[in-house]
Design an enzyme around this catalytic site. Structure first.
Site, PDB file in Angstrom:
ATOM      1  N   LYS A   1       0.849  -1.188   0.000  1.00  6.77           N
ATOM      2  CA  LYS A   1       0.000   0.000   0.000  1.00  6.77           C
ATOM      3  C   LYS A   1       0.885   1.237   0.000  1.00  6.77           C
ATOM      4  CE  LYS A   1      -3.655   2.308   2.625  1.00  6.77           C
ATOM      5  NZ  LYS A   1      -4.654   2.176   3.694  1.00  6.77           N
TER       6      LYS A   1
ATOM      7  N   LYS B   1      -2.141  -1.573  -3.912  1.00 13.71           N
ATOM      8  CA  LYS B   1      -2.978  -0.379  -3.864  1.00 13.71           C
ATOM      9  C   LYS B   1      -2.137   0.883  -3.921  1.00 13.71           C
ATOM     10  CE  LYS B   1      -5.983   1.879  -0.570  1.00 13.71           C
ATOM     11  NZ  LYS B   1      -6.386   1.973   0.785  1.00 13.71           N
TER      12      LYS B   1
HETATM   13  C1  PBG Z   1      -7.823   3.087   5.464  1.00 15.32           C
HETATM   14  C2  PBG Z   1      -8.009   3.019   4.006  1.00 15.32           C
HETATM   15  C3  PBG Z   1      -7.803   4.007   3.029  1.00 15.32           C
HETATM   16  C4  PBG Z   1      -8.235   3.469   1.821  1.00 15.32           C
HETATM   17  C5  PBG Z   1      -8.660   2.172   2.087  1.00 15.32           C
HETATM   18  N1  PBG Z   1      -8.492   1.910   3.443  1.00 15.32           N
HETATM   19  C6  PBG Z   1      -7.348   5.406   3.149  1.00 15.32           C
HETATM   20  C7  PBG Z   1      -5.979   5.723   3.524  1.00 15.32           C
HETATM   21  O1  PBG Z   1      -5.115   4.873   3.699  1.00 15.32           O
HETATM   22  O2  PBG Z   1      -5.762   6.922   3.689  1.00 15.32           O
HETATM   23  C8  PBG Z   1      -8.244   4.181   0.496  1.00 15.32           C
HETATM   24  C9  PBG Z   1      -9.206   3.647  -0.498  1.00 15.32           C
HETATM   25  C10 PBG Z   1      -9.498   4.526  -1.643  1.00 15.32           C
HETATM   26  O3  PBG Z   1      -8.883   5.585  -1.867  1.00 15.32           O
HETATM   27  O4  PBG Z   1     -10.396   4.136  -2.406  1.00 15.32           O
HETATM   28  N2  PBG Z   1      -6.528   3.176   5.898  1.00 15.32           N
END
Ligand code: PBG
Length: 326
Positions: free
Chosen positions: A196, A249
């Site tokens: 991520k 992601k």
């Molecule tokens: C929670 C989380 C996030 C997303 C999914 N789970 C936000 C972040 O990390 O700031 C982002 C998903 C998206 O942008 O569609 N941590």
């Protein structure tokens, strides 16, 4: 004239059926995971301003939404909670009657066969908007793990089929696996947000979930987008710790990473087609600048071609509808 020698690639492109015969990559409704944002309160279905077609939905209106999802043939959803009250330690995330726990119970009651994936993070529940516990402005790793493990267990208790930790603390998979096993949930899989990146593409999600950090950013726990080898290190440790699925992601600007992870690991790979990727398409489509259906299909097939087995996408309902029409 001497006959020229060259390959006739066009032989296999001459009709729709010929192209279908040799098509290498397919997108099915089974590949789609649909994100839902559940809010506290009643009679709420509020469109997220930066994400047309995506709503914050209260529990009483969730049933209708779930019926529609199931009717379209979508088999799994990922739940995000938007609580009214937040505190320093994100109590709402691991409360047995927290918003995600209640939404999970309701979903499993109405549609027992629908797969419920619970996003396991603290940022929607903390007053500071960070994904872990704060001390002197730092996000602490190990104390955050305990809260995350507690969150996962309470989600599994509520009936979640899959736990999806997204907070990027080191060791989150092993901490959650251990806690789930101790609580008797050894059959609940972990879909780890293994890879991520710290990304501006999450902007619209933070509007939807009210989870922007109140100070600083997430760069000390989410990855630097310039790094490729680090993705393999992250995925490797999560597999060793017991992850059953690996999420990459965002997706669109990271297709090389999806392919790398697919080539190195044999767990199911999930691409997260994130909020900012969705918003860009929606904005351009609303302006009449692009053909939304064609672009979305091309983009999602591209993710599958890169190696994704599954895609978490806000386009799921539209795609399921389009696939039905064909
Ligand atoms: C929670 C989380 C996030 C997303 C999914 N789970 C936000 C972040 O990390 O700031 C982002 C998903 C998206 O942008 O569609 N941590």
């Amino acid at each position: 004239m001497e006959k020229l020698q060259f390959a006739r690639h066009r032989r296999l492109r001459q009709s729709a059926n010929m192209r279908a015969l040799v098509r290498e990559t397919h997108l099915h409704t089974d590949d789609l995971i649909y994100p839902l944002f559940v809010v506290e309160g009643e009679n709420k279905k509020i469109e997220v301003s930066s994400m047309p077609g995506v709503y914050n939905i209260s529990l009483d209106l969730l049933e209708q939404e779930l019926d529609e999802i199931v009717e379209l043939g979508i088999k799994s959803v990922i739940l995000f909670g938007v609580p009214n009250d937040k505190d320093e330690v994100g109590t709402g995330a691991y409360h047995d009657h927290g918003i995600v726990q209640e939404a999970t119970r309701l979903t499993k009651e109405k549609h027992p066969e629908l797969i419920v994936i619970a996003d396991t993070c603290l940022c929607e529940y903390t007053s500071h908007g960070h994904c872990g516990v704060i001390e002197n402005g730092n996000v602490l790793n190990d104390p955050s793990l305990q809260l995350l493990a507690k969150t996962a267990v309470s989600q599994a208790k509520a009936g979640a089929d899959i736990i999806a930790p997204s907070n990027m603390m080191d060791g989150f998979v092993t901490a959650i696996r251990h806690a789930l096993d101790e609580a008797g949930f050894e059959n609940v899989p972990i879909m780890s947000y293994a890879v991520k990146y710290s990304s501006a593409f999450y902007g619209p999600f933070r509007d939807a979930a009210g989870s922007s950090p109140s100070f600083g950013d997430r760069k000390t726990y989410q990855m630097d987008y310039a790094n490729r080898l680090e993705a393999l290190r992250e995925a490797e440790s999560d597999i060793e710790e017991g992850a059953d699925f690996l999420i990459v992601k965002p997706a669109l600007s990271y297709l090389d990473i999806v392919r790398d992870v697919k080539n190195h690991f044999n767990a199911p790979i999930v691409a997260y087609n994130v909020s900012g990727e969705y918003s860009m398409i929606k904005a351009a489509a609303q302006n009449g600048w692009i053909n939304e259906k064609e672009i979305v299909m091309e983009m999602l097939i591209g993710m599958k071609r890169a190696g994704a087995d599954l895609i978490i996408t806000y386009h799921s309902k539209d795609v399921a509808r389009w696939l039905k029409e064909n």
